[in-house]
Design an enzyme around this catalytic site. Structure first.
Site, short mmCIF file in Angstrom:
data_model
loop_
_atom_site.label_atom_id
_atom_site.label_comp_id
_atom_site.label_asym_id
_atom_site.label_seq_id
_atom_site.Cartn_x
_atom_site.Cartn_y
_atom_site.Cartn_z
N ASP A 28 121.80 -60.05 28.87
CA ASP A 28 121.46 -61.60 29.15
C ASP A 28 121.76 -61.61 30.59
O ASP A 28 122.52 -60.98 31.12
CB ASP A 28 121.98 -62.55 28.37
N GLU A 149 109.88 -64.19 14.69
CA GLU A 149 111.27 -64.66 14.08
C GLU A 149 110.90 -65.87 13.51
O GLU A 149 110.44 -66.98 14.19
CB GLU A 149 112.37 -64.60 15.41
N GLU A 153 117.37 -73.12 12.98
CA GLU A 153 118.72 -73.22 13.59
C GLU A 153 119.34 -74.01 12.47
O GLU A 153 118.92 -74.56 11.58
CB GLU A 153 118.69 -74.17 14.78
N PHE A 256 109.76 -80.70 4.39
CA PHE A 256 109.08 -81.32 5.48
C PHE A 256 108.44 -82.44 5.22
O PHE A 256 107.22 -82.75 6.01
CB PHE A 256 108.43 -80.17 6.21
N CYS A 267 111.40 -75.45 19.38
CA CYS A 267 110.25 -74.44 18.63
C CYS A 267 109.28 -75.64 18.14
O CYS A 267 108.23 -75.40 18.91
CB CYS A 267 110.92 -73.86 17.54
C1 UDX Z 1 111.84 -74.38 13.30
C2 UDX Z 1 111.05 -73.55 12.23
O1 UDX Z 1 111.31 -74.23 11.03
C3 UDX Z 1 111.39 -72.06 12.15
O2 UDX Z 1 110.92 -71.36 10.96
C4 UDX Z 1 111.15 -71.52 13.49
O3 UDX Z 1 111.74 -70.14 13.36
C5 UDX Z 1 111.76 -72.09 14.52
O4 UDX Z 1 111.31 -73.62 14.31
P1 UDX Z 1 114.15 -75.23 13.74
O5 UDX Z 1 113.60 -75.73 15.39
O6 UDX Z 1 115.38 -74.69 13.80
O7 UDX Z 1 112.91 -74.14 13.16
O8 UDX Z 1 113.98 -76.77 12.81
P2 UDX Z 1 113.35 -77.39 11.55
O9 UDX Z 1 114.49 -77.09 10.50
O10 UDX Z 1 111.88 -76.62 11.40
O11 UDX Z 1 113.48 -78.64 12.16
C6 UDX Z 1 112.66 -79.10 13.25
C7 UDX Z 1 112.38 -80.74 13.49
O12 UDX Z 1 111.71 -81.38 12.21
C8 UDX Z 1 113.90 -81.35 13.21
O13 UDX Z 1 114.34 -82.38 14.51
C9 UDX Z 1 114.20 -82.09 12.08
O14 UDX Z 1 115.13 -83.24 12.25
C10 UDX Z 1 112.44 -82.40 11.72
N1 UDX Z 1 112.26 -82.46 10.47
C11 UDX Z 1 112.16 -81.79 9.55
C12 UDX Z 1 111.74 -83.87 9.96
O15 UDX Z 1 111.55 -84.75 10.81
N2 UDX Z 1 111.46 -83.93 8.77
C13 UDX Z 1 111.35 -83.26 7.90
O16 UDX Z 1 111.08 -83.34 6.54
C14 UDX Z 1 111.99 -81.87 8.02
#
Ligand code: UDX
Length: 440
Positions: A28, A149, A153, A256, A267
């Site tokens: 990095d 990937e 998180e 979700f 993401c």
């Molecule tokens: C996401 C994808 O899930 C993952 O597969 C990809 O590799 C990277 O992006 P991440 O960013 O870690 O992962 O978070 P994720 O668990 O998907 O949640 C994203 C956001 O959605 C969060 O702010 C969470 O609070 C929100 N969320 C999730 C909701 O508001 N409602 C839900 O029902 C689920």
């Protein structure tokens, strides 16, 4: 092997590869981050990561460097660089990937034809992998696979070691070159494949689209239920009942569909906008207009929560003490990129409210970036004297708050549950005015 880019994705990937028996060097440009990683210290909060990092470093399987020259002997290079949203538009900024390839190229050249694999993990606009493959084509023995990937998180180590699927993007899935590249990458992933993780070999464009489609679809699910939540508020329906019932249809599924202040992070928002931008460049403007609405519904949730907060304080925010529980974009991370919770806290602060922001992991980063935003070390400190409480990140300890004990701390018992996780009835029984988004 090497992992180039040691952020949330790359560092976890490097440690996970070491965990399954590989010798890994992480590279990095950020010397502080590399210093921490090399000492076996996690530079960010991610459950399970500290343990695999420390073990890898201790056993000598895992090392970190800022010098690309240290990668010369590697047979496999993973590209795990960030592709943030561009400052001048919605598209992804590929400058870190291009810089990494510039640094890597002399070492690939010096391999003198020995089989070498370059594996793209980063999320990139469709068409990028083929462009990179063309750039690498003159280098004998060098193969490119795009292997997106999907880690979340908060579950990053588990998702890396036991993903739902492995997707390999190659130039031509039926070509001779693909067979060599696939065999090389299968050797890296052997323990995962032996454990039954499905693996798909597709072309570059499909692999790139799988990633942005998955994230845009998840974003669409969340904004859909959030739009329904708004209708629930108007009609008196309860969005958690609606979500539970529609989620029982296994074509829809229950995940979700949690309504609230919307999605954030490094993401979903970026990938959604990246897809809108790329689709536009490729001429599919109309078919992707709906994704702009998905984005707009999502950011509108923050304003919706702010309106509720203003109303709960009779329209006067100036000087009013507001406890905000949560800064991270979701629990089990200290990541505040595009975090709805932090955005709402900052806007309340900007409108004159006397905010006290608490978060179990994200505060060090928040204090560095926003030194004037008042923070509280614990939820109790934030609650003390509050006239309004906002629960904006559903950390387990906030979900488990005892309404009776919390009632004693605040000066006015009003709470807004921005994540749809509290039993509003038990809060009301304890004397609170408890409000949800789309909930009775
Ligand atoms: C996401 C994808 O899930 C993952 O597969 C990809 O590799 C990277 O992006 P991440 O960013 O870690 O992962 O978070 P994720 O668990 O998907 O949640 C994203 C956001 O959605 C969060 O702010 C969470 O609070 C929100 N969320 C999730 C909701 O508001 N409602 C839900 O029902 C689920």
């Amino acid at each position: 092997m090497s992992v180039i880019g040691c952020g949330y994705l790359g560092a976890v990937h490097a440690a996970s590869l070491a965990q399954i028996g590989h010798r890994v060097t992480g590279l990095d440009v950020d010397a502080d981050r590399i210093g921490a990683l090399a000492a076996g210290r996690a530079p960010f909060h991610e459950p399970g990561f500290s343990e695999v990092l420390a073990r890898g470093v201790e056993e000598g399987q895992l090392s970190f460097t800022v010098d690309p020259g240290d990668l010369a002997g590697c047979d496999v290079h993973f590209l795990a660089l960030g592709t943030p949203q561009r400052e001048d538009g919605l598209g992804a900024d590929l400058r870190y990937i291009d810089a990494a390839l510039d640094a890597l190229e002399p070492h690939l050249r010096s391999r003198a034809g020995r089989p070498t694999l370059v594996v793209g993990k980063s999320t990139v606009p469709v068409g990028t992998a083929r462009r990179i493959a063309q750039r690498l084509a003159p280098l004998p023995g060098v193969h490119l696979v795009w292997n997106p990937e999907f880690l979340r998180e908060g579950f990053a180590v588990a998702d890396t070691l036991r993903p739902d699927r492995l997707v390999y993007g190659v130039a031509d899935p039926n070509g001779a070159d693909a067979a060599v590249a696939v065999a090389l990458l299968d050797a890296v992933h052997r323990p995962l494949l032996e454990a039954g993780v499905p693996r798909l070999v597709v072309n570059y464009e499909s692999a790139e689209l799988v990633k942005v489609s998955a994230n845009s679809f998840l974003a669409t699910k969340i904004s859909f239920i959030n739009a329904i939540a708004e209708l629930c508020d108007i009609t008196g329906a309860d969005v958690s009942d609606v979500a539970e019932a529609i989620g029982m249809d296994d074509r829809i599924g229950p995940k979700f569909l949690r309504a609230g202040i919307g999605f954030g992070g490094g993401c979903l928002p970026k990938d959604l906008r990246g897809l809108i931008s790329r689709a536009g460049e490729l001429g599919a403007v109309d078919s992707f207009a709906f994704l702009r609405e998905i984005d707009a519904i999502n950011t509108g949730r923050r304003e919706y929560a702010l309106r509720l907060a203003r109303r709960a304080l009779d329209g006067r925010l100036e000087g009013r003490r507001v406890a905000v529980l949560g800064a991270a974009f979701k629990p089990d991370t200290d990541d505040v990129r595009d975090s709805p919770a932090l955005d709402i806290a900052l806007r309340l602060h900007g409108e004159g409210a006397d905010v006290r922001l608490a978060d179990p992991a994200a505060l060090p980063g928040v204090r560095r970036r926003y030194p004037s935003l008042p923070t509280a070390d614990t939820a109790e400190d934030a609650l003390r004297g509050a006239e309004l409480v906002l629960l904006l990140t559903e950390w387990p300890e906030y979900r488990a708050l005892d309404p009776v004990r919390a009632r004693v701390l605040v000066s006015r018992p009003v709470i807004i549950d921005g994540r749809g996780v509290l039993d509003l009835g038990s809060w009301r029984d304890a004397g609170w005015e408890a409000l949800g988004l789309g909930r009775r």
